[in-house]
Scaffold this active site. Structure first.
Site, PDB file in Angstrom:
ATOM      1  N   GLY A 291       0.795  -1.215   0.000  1.00 19.53           N
ATOM      2  CA  GLY A 291       0.000   0.000   0.000  1.00 19.53           C
ATOM      3  C   GLY A 291       0.833   1.273   0.000  1.00 19.53           C
ATOM      4  O   GLY A 291       1.904   1.345  -0.608  1.00 19.53           O
ATOM      5  N   SER A 292       0.344   2.275   0.731  1.00 23.30           N
ATOM      6  CA  SER A 292       0.918   3.617   0.651  1.00 23.30           C
ATOM      7  C   SER A 292       2.319   3.754   1.227  1.00 23.30           C
ATOM      8  O   SER A 292       2.944   4.798   1.069  1.00 23.30           O
ATOM      9  CB  SER A 292      -0.013   4.622   1.348  1.00 23.30           C
ATOM     10  OG  SER A 292      -1.242   4.712   0.656  1.00 23.30           O
ATOM     11  N   THR A 293       2.831   2.730   1.914  1.00 26.48           N
ATOM     12  CA  THR A 293       4.234   2.812   2.339  1.00 26.48           C
ATOM     13  C   THR A 293       5.136   2.924   1.110  1.00 26.48           C
ATOM     14  O   THR A 293       6.233   3.481   1.188  1.00 26.48           O
ATOM     15  CB  THR A 293       4.647   1.578   3.159  1.00 26.48           C
ATOM     16  OG1 THR A 293       4.366   0.386   2.417  1.00 26.48           O
ATOM     17  CG2 THR A 293       3.904   1.530   4.477  1.00 26.48           C
ATOM     18  N   PHE A 294       4.662   2.430  -0.065  1.00 27.41           N
ATOM     19  CA  PHE A 294       5.441   2.518  -1.301  1.00 27.41           C
ATOM     20  C   PHE A 294       5.527   3.945  -1.823  1.00 27.41           C
ATOM     21  O   PHE A 294       6.394   4.260  -2.655  1.00 27.41           O
ATOM     22  CB  PHE A 294       4.813   1.616  -2.371  1.00 27.41           C
ATOM     23  CG  PHE A 294       5.456   0.265  -2.479  1.00 27.41           C
ATOM     24  CD1 PHE A 294       5.849  -0.427  -1.343  1.00 27.41           C
ATOM     25  CD2 PHE A 294       5.676  -0.335  -3.714  1.00 27.41           C
ATOM     26  CE1 PHE A 294       6.435  -1.679  -1.416  1.00 27.41           C
ATOM     27  CE2 PHE A 294       6.263  -1.592  -3.807  1.00 27.41           C
ATOM     28  CZ  PHE A 294       6.649  -2.263  -2.662  1.00 27.41           C
ATOM     29  N   LYS A 295       4.632   4.816  -1.373  1.00 27.47           N
ATOM     30  CA  LYS A 295       4.659   6.197  -1.857  1.00 27.47           C
ATOM     31  C   LYS A 295       5.963   6.894  -1.506  1.00 27.47           C
ATOM     32  O   LYS A 295       6.447   7.752  -2.243  1.00 27.47           O
ATOM     33  CB  LYS A 295       3.464   6.973  -1.302  1.00 27.47           C
ATOM     34  CG  LYS A 295       2.136   6.528  -1.900  1.00 27.47           C
ATOM     35  CD  LYS A 295       0.939   7.188  -1.246  1.00 27.47           C
ATOM     36  CE  LYS A 295      -0.349   6.681  -1.884  1.00 27.47           C
ATOM     37  NZ  LYS A 295      -1.570   7.140  -1.183  1.00 27.47           N
TER      38      LYS A 295
END
Length: 570
Positions: A291-295
């Site tokens: 999820g958004s940890t990849f952002k």
């Protein structure tokens, strides 16, 4: 005169004749005795060969009947944490065997044994006791009370052998790291298996595993922090009614794993359920869309490539439409956003715009460079390989930019995040002690130090003003990024089934440690609360840091924010 001489000569010749005959007899007798001796030696040799053959056949028969005395378990070295606390050790234990040829009455023997070992397989044990085998195991690794009770039965043909049994003082505390052994004291999982693969198994097979010569194996784990991590994830799984939880504490400067746990787990002292599917070590052996940890990785990519800076602005007023796919923001601001705003508001649209500032090939190469697309290299055997699309298209680039489309392990995510905040060095994680100097020799520079400085600023900003606010721990300047991903079931994303994570680092201006916590399918704690990462995994990381920071040697600072924290970048 001559007659007398001839007579004397004749007497002399006659008297000497027996001497010749006697000497001949003695020579013949000596040769005869030698022949007898040779014959006896040949017979003795033949009997020795026959005897040796019988012994060999006897040993083969023992093996045919079951693991014989020559296969008694061998010693293993102790496993200790970084402070010398014992994580695994050998204990002497008694194992029960039988010699069926000496069993007088198999029925009576079995009947007596069942009074102490009621779970014995009756039919199988009876058939084995009635067999003509020379040796069979009946039960390995008895308790002292069981041994005493069986001794008092006085069954002929029953005996005990002393074996080694592995004992784990902490029980399940570090089960997935330490691993476990089989009934023969051979490592089959975790660091126990790793130790065997480094040569212990060969030493055991050669009979050279002398317990006096086996030095303890020291791990990078801090048992105190390990206990805290497992305690927190166990509480969180219950608190948020999740199906699983996990966390890792990673030294950002050396790559050492200080603690890592995944629940549900198992007790290596009684691993009856260790192979059940839900006991998987989710931190290194499970792959998930993070999820958004990849952002954070996508933002770092654009900043490092120079296609964006902290003052760059991206239009997030409208969703992105690609064929039948529509990319929206969860809590959209519906306006143009700066890079820090894209990060702290976790904008899917803004992150996709950032990703499109580089080519698809560059995006894929960057994620490979920071270790997200290759199998992680570490000592732990249970490490899964990440998954990615065979071919990246525009839709893949966009969805991967915010954590959908690539699945990786949580430990691998923490490793890549450490490179984002430690000055740009990718260091493969280790479960063995490693100094900063040793880490520098194996580190790969993957982003510029200036990029890492900007990422530290963004991480801290997200805790002070963004979705990571509940991760704050006074005095430790925590930075981090939340991530909430919908799970894929039967090839489709399912609303309401989430995989949550929070990726934290502290102290944010010069991080020493990265802490990542995950929850699989968490629920709302109570009405009025949310079920996204900002509502649960942030608390997990906060609690882990609050309880373990001083144990890790990080001193709190209750003054002001460090001057080293980046404020802006031109």
């Amino acid at each position: 005169m001559i007659g007398r001489w001839r007579k004397k000569k004749l007497e002399t010749d006659l008297s000497s004749e027996p001497i010749v005959v006697e000497g001949f007899a003695k020579g013949s007798g000596g040769r005869a005795r030698n022949r007898v001796r040779m014959t006896m030696l040949v017979f003795f040799s033949i009997y020795a060969v026959i005897g040796g053959r019988l012994v060999w056949l006897g040993s083969q028969e023992l093996e045919a009947g079951g693991p014989g005395p020559s296969r008694v378990t061998t010693s293993r070295p102790d496993i200790v944490d970084r402070n010398g606390e014992v994580l695994a050790t050998d204990l002497n234990t008694a194992s029960l065997f039988a010699e069926p040829r000496r069993i007088v009455d198999a029925d009576e023997a079995l009947e007596k044994l069942l009074t102490v070992l009621p779970d014995l397989n009756i039919e199988q044990t009876y058939n084995r006791l009635k067999s003509n085998a020379g040796f069979i195991w009946l039960r390995r690794q008895l308790s002292p009370s069981q041994q005493q009770a069986i001794m008092q039965l006085g069954i002929p043909g029953i005996g005990f052998r002393t074996e080694k049994r592995r004992f784990y003082p902490g029980g399940p505390t570090a089960a997935h790291i330490v691993g476990l052994v089989n009934i023969d004291n051979k490592g089959i999982a975790g660091m126990e298996k790793y130790i065997d693969e480094q040569g212990l198994s060969d030493l055991q097979d050669a009979g050279l595993a002398n317990p006096k010569d086996l030095e303890p194996v020291k791990l990078s784990i801090d048992l105190r922090v390990q206990h805290i991590v497992r305690d927190e994830i166990e509480q969180a799984m219950e608190r948020y009614k999740a199906i699983a939880a996990g966390a890792v504490v990673l030294n950002a400067r050396t790559g050492e794993v200080l603690a890592m746990a995944s629940v549900p787990d198992f007790d290596p002292n009684n691993p009856y359920n260790a192979h059940e599917k839900d006991r998987l070590n989710r931190m290194s052996a499970g792959v998930y869309e993070m999820g958004s940890t990849f952002k954070g990785f996508t933002v770092a990519m654009a900043l490092d490539a120079g296609t964006a800076n902290l003052n760059s602005r991206f239009d997030a007023t409208r969703p992105i439409q690609i064929a039948r796919h529509t990319i929206r923001d969860f809590h959209g601001k519906n306006r143009v956003l700066t890079v820090p705003e894209v990060f702290i508001y976790s904008s899917n649209i803004g992150t996709a715009r950032l990703a499109e500032t580089v080519s698809i090939d560059h995006h894929r190469e960057f994620f490979r460079r920071i270790g997200l697309l290759e199998r992680m290299q570490t000592e732990l055997p249970e490490v899964a390989r990440p998954t990615e699309p065979a071919e990246w298209k525009r839709i893949n680039q966009i969805t991967i930019s915010f954590g959908h489309g690539v699945a990786t392990t949580p430990l691998q995510t923490a490793m890549s995040a450490a490179a984002m905040v430690n000055g740009g060095k990718l260091i493969q994680p280790t479960f063995l002690p490693r100094t900063v100097e040793e880490a520098d020799r194996v580190a790969d520079p993957v982003i510029k130090p200036e990029t890492s400085e900007m990422m530290r600023y963004l991480f801290r900003l997200n805790v002070t003003k963004g979705s990571g606010s509940r991760a704050e721990v006074p005095g430790y300047f925590v930075g981090g990024k939340t991530g909430t991903a919908e799970k894929v079931v039967n090839g489709r994303y399912v609303s309401g089934k989430r995989f949550n994570g929070f990726l934290g680092a502290f102290p944010a201006h010069d991080p020493e440690y990265v802490v990542l916590a995950i929850l699989d399918e968490p629920q709302r704690e109570k009405p009025g609360t949310g079920a996204t990462a900002g509502w649960n995994t942030t608390y997990m990381v906060s609690n882990i840091i609050r309880r373990s920071a001083t144990l890790l040697g990080v001193k709190p600072d209750f003054g002001h924010e460090s001057d080293a924290l980046l404020v802006s970048s031109q």
